[in-house]
Design a protein around this motif. Structure first.
Motif, PDB file in Angstrom:
ATOM      1  N   SER A  33     -32.599   2.010  -1.768  1.00 17.26           N
ATOM      2  CA  SER A  33     -31.609   0.942  -1.913  1.00 17.26           C
ATOM      3  C   SER A  33     -31.628   0.400  -3.333  1.00 17.26           C
ATOM      4  N   GLU A  38     -27.190  -3.534  -1.541  1.00 17.63           N
ATOM      5  CA  GLU A  38     -25.746  -3.241  -1.489  1.00 17.63           C
ATOM      6  C   GLU A  38     -25.473  -1.740  -1.493  1.00 17.63           C
ATOM      7  N   LYS A  39     -26.342  -0.983  -2.176  1.00 18.42           N
ATOM      8  CA  LYS A  39     -26.174   0.473  -2.245  1.00 18.42           C
ATOM      9  C   LYS A  39     -27.358   1.101  -1.517  1.00 18.42           C
ATOM     10  N   ASP A 125     -33.485 -11.642  -1.353  1.00 18.33           N
ATOM     11  CA  ASP A 125     -32.280 -10.827  -1.563  1.00 18.33           C
ATOM     12  C   ASP A 125     -30.977 -11.639  -1.554  1.00 18.33           C
ATOM     13  N   HIS A 128     -30.443 -12.953  -4.693  1.00 12.06           N
ATOM     14  CA  HIS A 128     -30.567 -11.920  -5.736  1.00 12.06           C
ATOM     15  C   HIS A 128     -31.825 -12.096  -6.592  1.00 12.06           C
TER      16      HIS A 128
END
Ligand code: ADP
Ligand code: UDP
Length: 237
Positions: A33, A38-39, A125, A128
Protein backbone atom coordinates in the motif's frame (compact mmCIF):
# COMPACT_ATOMS: atom_id res chain seq x y z
CA UNK A 1 3.62 -22.18 17.94
CA UNK A 2 0.27 -21.56 16.23
CA UNK A 3 -2.10 -18.68 15.51
CA UNK A 4 -4.86 -18.50 18.15
CA UNK A 5 -6.91 -15.34 17.53
CA UNK A 6 -6.82 -12.73 14.82
CA UNK A 7 -5.85 -9.48 16.53
CA UNK A 8 -5.41 -6.86 13.82
CA UNK A 9 -5.23 -6.53 10.05
CA UNK A 10 -2.90 -3.74 8.96
CA UNK A 11 -2.14 -2.56 5.45
CA UNK A 12 0.65 -5.08 4.87
CA UNK A 13 0.70 -7.44 7.86
CA UNK A 14 -1.82 -9.35 9.95
CA UNK A 15 -1.22 -9.84 13.66
CA UNK A 16 -2.31 -12.97 15.57
CA UNK A 17 -2.21 -13.93 19.23
CA UNK A 18 -0.59 -17.24 20.16
CA UNK A 19 -0.79 -19.76 23.02
CA UNK A 20 1.85 -17.59 24.76
CA UNK A 21 0.31 -14.22 25.83
CA UNK A 22 3.75 -12.71 25.57
CA UNK A 23 4.19 -13.57 21.88
CA UNK A 24 2.46 -12.60 18.64
CA UNK A 25 2.68 -13.90 15.10
CA UNK A 26 3.20 -11.34 12.33
CA UNK A 27 1.98 -12.51 8.93
CA UNK A 28 3.66 -10.56 6.10
CA UNK A 29 1.06 -10.48 3.31
CA UNK A 30 1.62 -9.76 -0.39
CA UNK A 31 -0.48 -6.59 -0.03
CA UNK A 32 1.39 -3.40 -0.83
CA UNK A 33 0.00 0.00 0.00
CA UNK A 34 1.00 3.62 -0.47
CA UNK A 35 -0.44 7.08 0.16
CA UNK A 36 -2.02 6.04 3.49
CA UNK A 37 -3.80 3.06 1.96
CA UNK A 38 -5.20 4.88 -1.10
CA UNK A 39 -3.18 2.72 -3.51
CA UNK A 40 -3.22 -1.03 -2.83
CA UNK A 41 -1.96 -4.00 -4.88
CA UNK A 42 -0.99 -7.60 -4.27
CA UNK A 43 2.57 -8.36 -5.39
CA UNK A 44 3.68 -11.99 -5.74
CA UNK A 45 6.42 -13.11 -3.32
CA UNK A 46 6.45 -9.81 -1.39
CA UNK A 47 5.22 -11.32 1.89
CA UNK A 48 7.91 -13.98 1.89
CA UNK A 49 10.64 -11.57 0.77
CA UNK A 50 9.80 -9.03 3.47
CA UNK A 51 9.49 -11.67 6.20
CA UNK A 52 12.96 -13.05 5.48
CA UNK A 53 14.44 -9.59 4.88
CA UNK A 54 13.05 -8.31 8.18
CA UNK A 55 14.37 -11.34 10.08
CA UNK A 56 17.86 -10.81 8.64
CA UNK A 57 17.92 -7.10 9.56
CA UNK A 58 16.43 -7.59 13.05
CA UNK A 59 19.09 -10.22 13.81
CA UNK A 60 21.87 -7.88 12.60
CA UNK A 61 20.45 -5.13 14.83
CA UNK A 62 20.23 -7.43 17.88
CA UNK A 63 23.84 -8.48 17.29
CA UNK A 64 24.81 -4.79 17.25
CA UNK A 65 23.08 -4.19 20.60
CA UNK A 66 19.68 -2.84 19.53
CA UNK A 67 16.82 -4.39 21.55
CA UNK A 68 14.08 -5.64 19.21
CA UNK A 69 10.83 -7.62 19.40
CA UNK A 70 12.07 -10.26 16.95
CA UNK A 71 12.07 -13.89 18.14
CA UNK A 72 12.21 -16.19 15.11
CA UNK A 73 10.92 -17.00 11.65
CA UNK A 74 7.94 -19.36 11.85
CA UNK A 75 7.16 -19.98 8.16
CA UNK A 76 7.78 -18.35 4.78
CA UNK A 77 5.46 -15.44 5.56
CA UNK A 78 5.30 -15.49 9.37
CA UNK A 79 7.54 -14.53 12.29
CA UNK A 80 7.13 -14.74 16.07
CA UNK A 81 7.66 -11.47 17.95
CA UNK A 82 7.25 -10.19 21.50
CA UNK A 83 3.85 -8.68 22.22
CA UNK A 84 4.50 -4.93 22.56
CA UNK A 85 2.32 -2.04 23.60
CA UNK A 86 3.05 -0.01 20.47
CA UNK A 87 3.58 3.76 20.72
CA UNK A 88 1.59 5.73 18.07
CA UNK A 89 4.78 7.34 16.80
CA UNK A 90 6.95 6.86 13.71
CA UNK A 91 10.65 7.71 14.01
CA UNK A 92 12.31 8.71 10.73
CA UNK A 93 15.98 9.33 10.01
CA UNK A 94 17.12 10.85 6.72
CA UNK A 95 20.66 10.70 5.32
CA UNK A 96 19.62 12.06 1.91
CA UNK A 97 16.61 14.27 1.07
CA UNK A 98 13.70 12.41 -0.56
CA UNK A 99 9.93 12.10 -0.19
CA UNK A 100 7.99 14.34 2.18
CA UNK A 101 10.95 16.51 3.29
CA UNK A 102 11.42 17.67 -0.33
CA UNK A 103 7.79 18.78 -0.59
CA UNK A 104 7.73 20.29 2.90
CA UNK A 105 10.96 22.29 2.66
CA UNK A 106 11.32 22.72 -1.10
CA UNK A 107 14.67 20.92 -1.24
CA UNK A 108 15.83 18.82 -4.16
CA UNK A 109 15.75 15.01 -3.98
CA UNK A 110 19.28 13.67 -3.53
CA UNK A 111 20.69 16.43 -1.30
CA UNK A 112 23.03 14.93 1.34
CA UNK A 113 21.86 15.59 4.90
CA UNK A 114 24.91 15.70 7.16
CA UNK A 115 24.30 15.38 10.06
CA UNK A 116 21.26 13.18 9.43
CA UNK A 117 17.80 14.59 10.15
CA UNK A 118 15.52 12.98 12.77
CA UNK A 119 11.74 13.47 12.65
CA UNK A 120 8.73 12.20 14.63
CA UNK A 121 5.39 11.51 12.90
CA UNK A 122 2.05 10.58 14.44
CA UNK A 123 0.93 7.13 13.24
CA UNK A 124 -2.55 8.07 12.06
CA UNK A 125 -3.69 7.30 8.49
CA UNK A 126 -6.90 9.44 8.52
CA UNK A 127 -4.73 12.44 9.48
CA UNK A 128 -2.03 11.35 6.94
CA UNK A 129 0.66 10.77 9.60
CA UNK A 130 1.36 14.44 10.46
CA UNK A 131 4.82 15.49 11.57
CA UNK A 132 4.97 16.15 15.34
CA UNK A 133 7.65 17.21 17.81
CA UNK A 134 8.61 16.37 21.39
CA UNK A 135 6.21 19.03 22.75
CA UNK A 136 3.22 17.38 21.04
CA UNK A 137 4.32 13.97 22.32
CA UNK A 138 4.62 15.31 25.89
CA UNK A 139 1.41 17.37 25.81
CA UNK A 140 -0.73 14.54 24.45
CA UNK A 141 0.99 11.87 26.57
CA UNK A 142 1.99 9.67 23.61
CA UNK A 143 5.36 8.87 25.24
CA UNK A 144 7.53 10.01 28.16
CA UNK A 145 10.75 11.98 27.81
CA UNK A 146 12.74 8.85 28.66
CA UNK A 147 10.86 6.88 25.98
CA UNK A 148 11.47 9.62 23.39
CA UNK A 149 15.16 9.59 24.23
CA UNK A 150 15.31 5.79 24.02
CA UNK A 151 13.58 5.80 20.60
CA UNK A 152 15.82 8.56 19.24
CA UNK A 153 19.02 6.90 20.46
CA UNK A 154 17.97 3.51 19.09
CA UNK A 155 16.98 5.04 15.73
CA UNK A 156 20.40 6.73 15.31
CA UNK A 157 22.12 3.49 16.32
CA UNK A 158 20.05 1.60 13.70
CA UNK A 159 21.14 4.24 11.16
CA UNK A 160 24.83 3.75 11.92
CA UNK A 161 24.59 -0.06 11.77
CA UNK A 162 22.45 -0.24 8.63
CA UNK A 163 24.15 2.57 6.69
CA UNK A 164 27.37 0.52 6.85
CA UNK A 165 25.61 -2.79 6.13
CA UNK A 166 23.91 -1.45 3.01
CA UNK A 167 26.97 0.46 1.79
CA UNK A 168 28.98 -2.78 1.88
CA UNK A 169 26.34 -4.12 -0.53
CA UNK A 170 26.66 -1.04 -2.80
CA UNK A 171 23.45 0.55 -1.53
CA UNK A 172 22.76 3.99 0.00
CA UNK A 173 20.38 4.04 2.97
CA UNK A 174 18.50 7.25 2.10
CA UNK A 175 15.90 7.23 4.88
CA UNK A 176 13.78 4.87 6.97
CA UNK A 177 10.92 4.67 9.45
CA UNK A 178 10.88 2.74 12.73
CA UNK A 179 8.15 1.97 15.27
CA UNK A 180 8.74 1.16 18.93
CA UNK A 181 6.68 -0.37 21.73
CA UNK A 182 6.69 -0.87 25.48
CA UNK A 183 7.71 -4.24 26.87
CA UNK A 184 7.63 -4.07 30.67
CA UNK A 185 9.95 -1.17 31.49
CA UNK A 186 11.84 -1.44 28.22
CA UNK A 187 11.34 0.21 24.84
CA UNK A 188 11.92 -2.28 22.03
CA UNK A 189 12.12 -1.83 18.28
CA UNK A 190 8.92 -3.33 16.83
CA UNK A 191 7.15 -3.68 13.49
CA UNK A 192 9.54 -4.25 10.56
CA UNK A 193 12.58 -3.10 8.65
CA UNK A 194 12.04 -3.89 4.95
CA UNK A 195 12.21 -1.97 1.65
CA UNK A 196 8.54 -1.08 2.30
CA UNK A 197 9.62 1.34 5.04
CA UNK A 198 12.90 2.78 3.81
CA UNK A 199 14.54 4.25 0.74
CA UNK A 200 17.48 2.39 -0.81
CA UNK A 201 19.42 3.61 -3.84
CA UNK A 202 22.09 1.79 -5.81
CA UNK A 203 25.33 3.54 -4.80
CA UNK A 204 26.60 3.79 -8.40
CA UNK A 205 23.51 4.41 -10.49
CA UNK A 206 21.17 5.83 -7.78
CA UNK A 207 18.50 3.45 -9.08
CA UNK A 208 15.61 3.15 -6.62
CA UNK A 209 15.41 -0.28 -4.96
CA UNK A 210 12.51 0.34 -2.54
CA UNK A 211 8.80 1.11 -2.31
CA UNK A 212 9.17 4.29 -4.36
CA UNK A 213 9.07 1.89 -7.35
CA UNK A 214 5.49 1.06 -6.30
CA UNK A 215 4.54 4.65 -5.40
CA UNK A 216 5.76 5.87 -8.81
CA UNK A 217 4.51 2.90 -10.92
CA UNK A 218 8.06 2.05 -12.00
CA UNK A 219 7.49 -1.74 -11.97
CA UNK A 220 9.96 -4.38 -10.77
CA UNK A 221 9.06 -3.75 -7.14
CA UNK A 222 9.59 -7.22 -5.66
CA UNK A 223 12.48 -7.83 -8.08
CA UNK A 224 14.23 -4.78 -6.57
CA UNK A 225 13.59 -6.03 -3.00
CA UNK A 226 15.01 -9.42 -4.05
CA UNK A 227 18.06 -7.72 -5.56
CA UNK A 228 18.77 -5.94 -2.27
CA UNK A 229 18.23 -9.19 -0.35
CA UNK A 230 20.59 -11.03 -2.69
CA UNK A 231 23.32 -8.39 -2.30
CA UNK A 232 23.01 -8.54 1.50
CA UNK A 233 23.12 -12.34 1.50
CA UNK A 234 19.56 -12.83 2.80
CA UNK A 235 18.29 -16.35 2.09
CA UNK A 236 14.70 -16.10 0.92
CA UNK A 237 14.09 -19.75 0.04
P1 ADP B 1 -0.16 -0.48 9.38
O1 ADP B 1 -0.59 -0.44 10.83
O2 ADP B 1 0.68 0.70 9.04
O3 ADP B 1 -1.27 -0.72 8.43
P2 ADP B 1 0.96 -3.20 9.14
O4 ADP B 1 0.09 -3.76 8.10
O5 ADP B 1 2.41 -3.45 9.04
O6 ADP B 1 0.93 -1.62 9.26
O7 ADP B 1 0.38 -3.71 10.52
C1 ADP B 1 1.13 -4.25 11.52
C2 ADP B 1 0.66 -3.68 12.83
O8 ADP B 1 1.25 -4.43 13.90
C3 ADP B 1 1.09 -2.23 13.03
O9 ADP B 1 -0.01 -1.49 13.53
C4 ADP B 1 2.20 -2.31 14.07
O10 ADP B 1 2.24 -1.16 14.88
C5 ADP B 1 1.81 -3.55 14.86
N1 ADP B 1 2.93 -4.25 15.48
C6 ADP B 1 4.13 -4.48 14.93
N2 ADP B 1 4.94 -5.16 15.78
C7 ADP B 1 4.20 -5.37 16.91
C8 ADP B 1 4.48 -6.00 18.17
N3 ADP B 1 5.65 -6.58 18.41
N4 ADP B 1 3.50 -6.00 19.12
C9 ADP B 1 2.31 -5.42 18.86
N5 ADP B 1 1.98 -4.83 17.69
C10 ADP B 1 2.92 -4.78 16.72
N1 UDP C 1 7.54 5.67 5.83
C1 UDP C 1 6.86 4.51 6.15
N2 UDP C 1 5.56 4.59 6.55
C2 UDP C 1 4.91 5.76 6.67
C3 UDP C 1 5.60 6.95 6.32
C4 UDP C 1 6.90 6.88 5.91
O1 UDP C 1 7.44 3.43 6.09
O2 UDP C 1 3.73 5.75 7.05
C5 UDP C 1 8.94 5.60 5.39
C6 UDP C 1 9.10 5.87 3.91
O3 UDP C 1 9.09 4.68 3.17
C7 UDP C 1 10.47 6.54 3.85
C8 UDP C 1 10.60 7.26 5.19
O4 UDP C 1 9.67 6.62 6.07
O5 UDP C 1 11.49 5.56 3.77
C9 UDP C 1 10.31 8.73 5.12
O6 UDP C 1 9.04 8.90 4.50
P1 UDP C 1 8.52 10.36 4.06
O7 UDP C 1 8.30 11.19 5.28
O8 UDP C 1 9.44 10.91 3.03
O9 UDP C 1 7.09 10.07 3.48
P2 UDP C 1 6.60 9.57 2.06
O10 UDP C 1 6.73 10.73 1.13
O11 UDP C 1 7.46 8.41 1.73
O12 UDP C 1 5.20 9.18 2.34
Amino acid sequence: MKRVDHLFTGKAKTVYTTDDPDKLILHFRNDTSAFDGEKIEKLDRKGMTNNKFNAFIMQKLEAAGVDTHFERVLSDEESVVKNLDMLPIECVVRNVAAGSICKRLGVEEGLDLDPPVFEFFLKNDPLHDPMINDYHIRAFGWATDAEMQAMQEATFKVNEVLKALFLDAGIILVDFKLEFGRYGDAILLGDEFTPDGCRLWDANTREKLDKDRFRRDMGGVVEAYEEVAHRLGVEIG
